[in-house]
Enzyme design. Structure first.
Site, PDB file in Angstrom:
ATOM      1  N   GLU A  47      54.181  35.610  33.645  1.00 61.78           N
ATOM      2  CA  GLU A  47      53.977  35.613  35.099  1.00 61.78           C
ATOM      3  C   GLU A  47      53.238  34.322  35.494  1.00 61.78           C
ATOM      4  O   GLU A  47      52.376  33.842  34.754  1.00 61.78           O
ATOM      5  CB  GLU A  47      53.101  36.828  35.440  1.00 61.78           C
ATOM      6  N   ASN A 107      55.128  36.910  44.308  1.00 65.23           N
ATOM      7  CA  ASN A 107      54.923  36.655  42.890  1.00 65.23           C
ATOM      8  C   ASN A 107      56.284  36.920  42.236  1.00 65.23           C
ATOM      9  O   ASN A 107      56.712  38.068  42.147  1.00 65.23           O
ATOM     10  CB  ASN A 107      53.835  37.617  42.380  1.00 65.23           C
ATOM     11  N   LYS A 124      57.624  40.672  42.667  1.00 63.77           N
ATOM     12  CA  LYS A 124      56.710  41.730  42.186  1.00 63.77           C
ATOM     13  C   LYS A 124      56.507  42.831  43.227  1.00 63.77           C
ATOM     14  O   LYS A 124      56.217  42.540  44.400  1.00 63.77           O
ATOM     15  CB  LYS A 124      55.374  41.085  41.801  1.00 63.77           C
ATOM     16  N   GLU A 143      45.172  38.954  44.246  1.00 61.06           N
ATOM     17  CA  GLU A 143      46.637  38.974  44.399  1.00 61.06           C
ATOM     18  C   GLU A 143      47.044  39.595  45.729  1.00 61.06           C
ATOM     19  O   GLU A 143      48.020  39.168  46.341  1.00 61.06           O
ATOM     20  CB  GLU A 143      47.284  39.754  43.247  1.00 61.06           C
ATOM     21  N   CYS A 169      53.756  42.029  35.279  1.00 64.30           N
ATOM     22  CA  CYS A 169      52.374  42.398  34.993  1.00 64.30           C
ATOM     23  C   CYS A 169      52.011  43.819  35.412  1.00 64.30           C
ATOM     24  O   CYS A 169      52.339  44.769  34.729  1.00 64.30           O
ATOM     25  CB  CYS A 169      51.418  41.377  35.596  1.00 64.30           C
ATOM     26  N   ASN A 194      49.544  38.394  33.305  1.00 63.89           N
ATOM     27  CA  ASN A 194      48.217  37.758  33.236  1.00 63.89           C
ATOM     28  C   ASN A 194      47.224  38.906  33.373  1.00 63.89           C
ATOM     29  O   ASN A 194      47.044  39.426  34.485  1.00 63.89           O
ATOM     30  CB  ASN A 194      47.976  36.815  34.424  1.00 63.89           C
TER      31      ASN A 194
HETATM   32  N1  CDT Z   1      48.555  39.943  37.141  1.00 60.91           N
HETATM   33  C1  CDT Z   1      48.325  41.266  37.148  1.00 60.91           C
HETATM   34  O1  CDT Z   1      49.071  42.019  37.730  1.00 60.91           O
HETATM   35  N2  CDT Z   1      47.231  41.695  36.496  1.00 60.91           N
HETATM   36  C2  CDT Z   1      46.796  43.054  36.541  1.00 60.91           C
HETATM   37  C3  CDT Z   1      45.316  43.086  36.522  1.00 60.91           C
HETATM   38  C4  CDT Z   1      44.821  44.315  37.147  1.00 60.91           C
HETATM   39  S1  CDT Z   1      43.124  44.247  37.426  1.00 60.91           S
HETATM   40  C5  CDT Z   1      42.979  43.726  38.994  1.00 60.91           C
HETATM   41  C6  CDT Z   1      47.325  43.922  35.409  1.00 60.91           C
HETATM   42  O2  CDT Z   1      47.734  45.048  35.686  1.00 60.91           O
HETATM   43  O3  CDT Z   1      47.271  43.514  34.243  1.00 60.91           O
END
Ligand code: CDT
Length: 311
Positions: A47, A107, A124, A143, A169, A194
Site C-alpha cells: 500500500e 488510497n 480502499k 487516513e 491494509c 502499512n
Molecule cells: N494502513 C492501514 O490501513 N493501517 C491500519 C492501521 C490501523 S490502526 C489505525 C491496519 O489495519 O493495519
C-alpha cells in the site's frame, strides 16, 4: 494454459519523508528484476508504495499532503516501472495515493499485466484511523482525513490466467472483504499494507500485530478457497515502526512463504490456482452450503445492537 501463477511479494522497507519518487521507482524496479530472476508472473507491492506513509502527520489543510498524491497513473515518473514490466514480462500491483481531477483522494491499488497494460484499479473501502489531529498520540493515523471511503466495492478481474482481486491494509481485517471477492470466484487476493506496531487506542494489541496480520489473511484464504498475498511496507520509517512479515498464503490457509527481514525483499511462491477448487468445491461450496437468507443483518446493519438489557 498453465494454472500456475508464480507470484512475488515485493516487500519494501521504509521510505523516508524526503525520498523522491525516482529513487522509490528504482527500488521497485530492482524488486521486479528479482521477480524476473525467479520466473515470477506477478510482483505485488505494498500500500502507498511510492512515498512515506504521510497520514502519520497532520496538516491544517487537507490539501497539505497533495504532493504525495498521483494525478495520473502511469505518470512520467512511474512510466519506467510499466516499461520494466513489459520488458521483463512481469506484471505488478502497486499501491499509491490517488488525487482525481474532481479533487477526490483515494488510497488506490493498480493491477498491471505482463505487457505493462492496466488490468484494473481498486480504491480502499475501509479507511482506518481518525479525521482530526489527536496530539495525545505519539504519531497520527489520519487516513480518514486524507482519504475518502470508496463506494466501488471489491471487484475481481480475469488476469494472470485466473480471477484476481485486490484489497488494502485495513480491508484485510474484515471478513466481508474476502467474501465479496470469494462470491465472484476470486482465486488470488492481493493485499498491500502499512501497519504500525504501536496501536495507540489499545497498546495491548502491539505485541499481537504479527499474529493478527496472519490470522485474518489465513482465515480469509481458507474460508474462500483463495490464495492471499499480503505485502508490507515495514521497518522503522520516520521513527515509526511498522510490521513486516509479508506472506503468501495457500487456499488451505497455510503460509507457504514469509519474509523474515524488514527491508526491501522479494519472497515468492508457485501458486497453483487449481488448488482453490479443492476448497471451493468441497467444504466451502458456496452454492450448496451458504445461507444468505439468514445473513441479512450483514448488509442491513452497520453497528452492533445488542438485545435490550434484562429488567
Ligand atoms: N494502513 C492501514 O490501513 N493501517 C491500519 C492501521 C490501523 S490502526 C489505525 C491496519 O489495519 O493495519
Amino acid at each position: 494454459m498453465s494454472r500456475i501463477v508464480t507470484v512475488g511479494a515485493g516487500q519494501l522497507g521504509p521510505i523516508s519523508h524526503d525520498e523522491d519518487r525516482e529513487s522509490v521507482v528504482d527500488r521497485l524496479i530492482a524488486l521486479l528484476e528479482s521477480g524476473a530472476e525467479r520466473n515470477c508472473d506477478l510482483v505485488v507491492f505494498p500500500e502507498l508504495a511510492l512515498t512515506t506513509f504521510f497520514p502519520r502527520w497532520y496538516t491544517d489543510e487537507v490539501s497539505g499532503h497533495d504532493h504525495f498524491f498521483e494525478t495520473e497513473m502511469p505518470s512520467p515518473v512511474t512510466q519506467r516501472l510499466f516499461d520494466a514490466a513489459a520488458r521483463l514480462q512481469v506484471g505488478f500491483c502497486l499501491g499509491y495515493a490517488e488525487l482525481t481531477p474532481d479533487g477526490e483522494r483515494f488510497n488506490s491499488y493498480v493491477l498491471v499485466e505482463r505487457n505493462g497494460s492496466i488490468v484494473g484499479k481498486y480504491r480502499k473501502a475501509h479507511i482506518p484511523g481518525h479525521e482530526a489531529h489527536e496530539p495525545w498520540r505519539p504519531f497520527q493515523h489520519l487516513e480518514r482525513r486524507y482519504f475518502q471511503e470508496s463506494h466501488d466495492g471489491f471487484g475481481v478481474w480475469r488476469a494472470f490466467g485466473g480471477v484476481v482481486g485486490m484489497a488494502l491494509c485495513n480491508d484485510r481485517r474484515w471478513p466481508e472483504t474476502y467474501r465479496v471477492m470469494g462470491l465472484q470466484g476470486a482465486e488470488m487476493i492481493l493485499i498491500g499494507y502499512n501497519t504500525p506496531m504501536h496501536y495507540a487506542p489499545d497498546p495491548d494489541q502491539n505485541a499481537l500485530q504479527g499474529f493478527h496480520n496472519h490470522l485474518v489473511m489465513q482465515a480469509g484464504a481458507y474460508q474462500n478457497g483463495a490464495w492471499v498475498v499480503g505485502v508490507a511496507k515495514g521497518g522503522i520509517e520516520e521513527g515509526v515502526e511498522s510490521l513486516s512479515q509479508s506472506a503468501i498464503i495457500a487456499p488451505s490457509g497455510q503460509i507457504v512463504a514469509q519474509a523474515v527481514t524488514s527491508g526491501d525483499v522479494l519472497i515468492s511462491a508457485r501458486c497453483d490456482l487449481d488448488l482453490c477448487s479443492r476448497y471451493k468445491d468441497t467444504l466451502f461450496d458456496f452454492a450448496r452450503y451458504r445461507r444468505p437468507e439468514v445473513y441479512g443483518l450483514i448488509t442491513e446493519r452497520k453497528g452492533a445492537i445488542a438485545p435490550p438489557e434484562l429488567p
